[in-house]
Design a protein around this motif. Structure first.
Motif, PDB file in Angstrom:
ATOM      1  N   SER A 150      -1.855  50.029 -15.536  1.00  0.00           N
ATOM      2  CA  SER A 150      -1.873  49.289 -14.275  1.00  0.00           C
ATOM      3  C   SER A 150      -0.460  48.968 -13.793  1.00  0.00           C
ATOM      4  CB  SER A 150      -2.675  47.997 -14.450  1.00  0.00           C
ATOM      5  OG  SER A 150      -2.649  47.215 -13.287  1.00  0.00           O
ATOM      6  N   GLU A 151       0.406  48.521 -14.708  1.00  0.00           N
ATOM      7  CA  GLU A 151       1.782  48.184 -14.358  1.00  0.00           C
ATOM      8  C   GLU A 151       2.572  49.431 -13.960  1.00  0.00           C
ATOM      9  OE1 GLU A 151       3.450  45.127 -14.093  1.00  0.00           O
ATOM     10  OE2 GLU A 151       1.374  44.442 -14.113  1.00  0.00           O
ATOM     11  N   SER A 152       2.333  50.533 -14.646  1.00  0.00           N
ATOM     12  CA  SER A 152       3.018  51.783 -14.317  1.00  0.00           C
ATOM     13  C   SER A 152       2.686  52.230 -12.896  1.00  0.00           C
ATOM     14  CB  SER A 152       2.629  52.888 -15.310  1.00  0.00           C
ATOM     15  OG  SER A 152       3.155  52.625 -16.594  1.00  0.00           O
ATOM     16  N   ARG A 188       1.685  50.350 -10.464  1.00  0.00           N
ATOM     17  CA  ARG A 188       2.253  49.392  -9.526  1.00  0.00           C
ATOM     18  C   ARG A 188       3.757  49.633  -9.353  1.00  0.00           C
ATOM     19  NH1 ARG A 188       4.583  44.479  -9.274  1.00  0.00           N
ATOM     20  NH2 ARG A 188       4.801  44.307 -11.539  1.00  0.00           N
ATOM     21  N   ASN A 189       4.442  49.893 -10.450  1.00  0.00           N
ATOM     22  CA  ASN A 189       5.872  50.162 -10.386  1.00  0.00           C
ATOM     23  C   ASN A 189       6.173  51.463  -9.646  1.00  0.00           C
ATOM     24  OD1 ASN A 189       7.013  47.878 -11.717  1.00  0.00           O
ATOM     25  ND2 ASN A 189       6.396  48.709 -13.699  1.00  0.00           N
ATOM     26  N   LEU A 238       6.057  44.727 -18.993  1.00  0.00           N
ATOM     27  CA  LEU A 238       4.682  44.315 -19.235  1.00  0.00           C
ATOM     28  C   LEU A 238       4.612  42.798 -19.369  1.00  0.00           C
ATOM     29  CD1 LEU A 238       3.523  46.986 -21.853  1.00  0.00           C
ATOM     30  CD2 LEU A 238       3.303  47.051 -19.374  1.00  0.00           C
ATOM     31  N   SER A 282       9.181  46.326 -13.312  1.00  0.00           N
ATOM     32  CA  SER A 282       8.666  45.118 -13.969  1.00  0.00           C
ATOM     33  C   SER A 282       8.208  45.436 -15.380  1.00  0.00           C
ATOM     34  CB  SER A 282       7.499  44.536 -13.172  1.00  0.00           C
ATOM     35  OG  SER A 282       7.909  44.180 -11.873  1.00  0.00           O
ATOM     36  N   SER A 308       5.536  50.444 -19.079  1.00  0.00           N
ATOM     37  CA  SER A 308       5.575  50.095 -17.653  1.00  0.00           C
ATOM     38  C   SER A 308       6.004  51.263 -16.775  1.00  0.00           C
ATOM     39  CB  SER A 308       6.501  48.894 -17.428  1.00  0.00           C
ATOM     40  OG  SER A 308       7.803  49.181 -17.890  1.00  0.00           O
TER      41      SER A 308
END
Length: 204
Positions: A84-86, A88-89, A16, A14, A58
């Motif tokens: 945070s996105e990293s 989660r991915n 950013l 995903s 990300s």
């Protein structure tokens, strides 16, 4: 794993939710990321190695390195949303056990690694920011893969030599940055880039 298979996996990452103009953020395209990663694997710079991703966004380069067999991967970024996105991915692609992501300015990173992968800011908003990334990367690793806006080859080559390194190879590519800011008038902005493989001289 073939390069195309890797690219398909990286397409699941995903992007950013928003991009900071000042930091020159944009999503590293999966095709570019897969090229860098696959090339690094072929040259023995990923599998079983400790890898860092500077300005991880990300997490596409960091996660790709973990998928391809890096023993440990560290991603850093100054954007808390990116971290945070990293994370989660990485969890989504089941490599969270091999990846660590830290909220950190690249200038504060002092962990020795084998390889650095980075797609730094081009330095158009903050002058020479890409060079700051490159200098730090070469100070903590043996090999660096770094993406830069095309047209600065001679400058980067001479800069690397002053640091005691050498530009081993250069690849050319054209990336397509989608409309990510309100002031963008076109759907896609093509940008020519150069990918540098930089090595540190033995003994340094």
């Amino acid at each position: 794993m073939r390069r195309k298979e890797l690219e398909i996996i990286l397409q699941k990452i995903s992007p950013l939710p928003k991009y900071d103009i000042w930091s020159e953020q944009y999503q590293t395209p999966p095709d570019l990321a897969s090229f860098i990663l696959y090339t690094a694997v072929e040259k023995g710079d990923i599998e079983g190695k400790k890898v860092a991703d500077f300005g991880c966004g990300s997490g596409i380069l960091a996660i790709g390195a973990a998928i391809l067999g890096a023993s440990e991967v560290i991603g850093i970024d100054i954007d808390p949303v990116a971290i945070s996105e990293s994370k989660r991915n990485a969890e989504m692609l089941q490599v969270s056990d091999k990846t660590k992501f830290f909220l950190m300015d690249v200038r504060d990173f002092n962990i020795e690694v084998d390889t650095v992968l980075q797609n730094p800011p081009f330095g158009t908003k903050r002058r020479h920011m890409d060079i700051i990334f490159l200098e730090k990367a070469l100070s903590v690793s043996k090999v660096v893969y770094s993406v830069h806006k095309a047209g600065n080859t001679d400058f980067i080559r001479k800069f690397v030599e002053r640091l005691g390194g050498a530009v081993d190879e250069i690849w050319f590519s054209r990336i397509k940055i989608p409309k990510i800011h309100k002031f963008h008038l076109r759907a896609v902005y093509p940008v020519d880039v150069e990918i540098f493989r930089v090595v540190k001289w033995k003994g340094l």
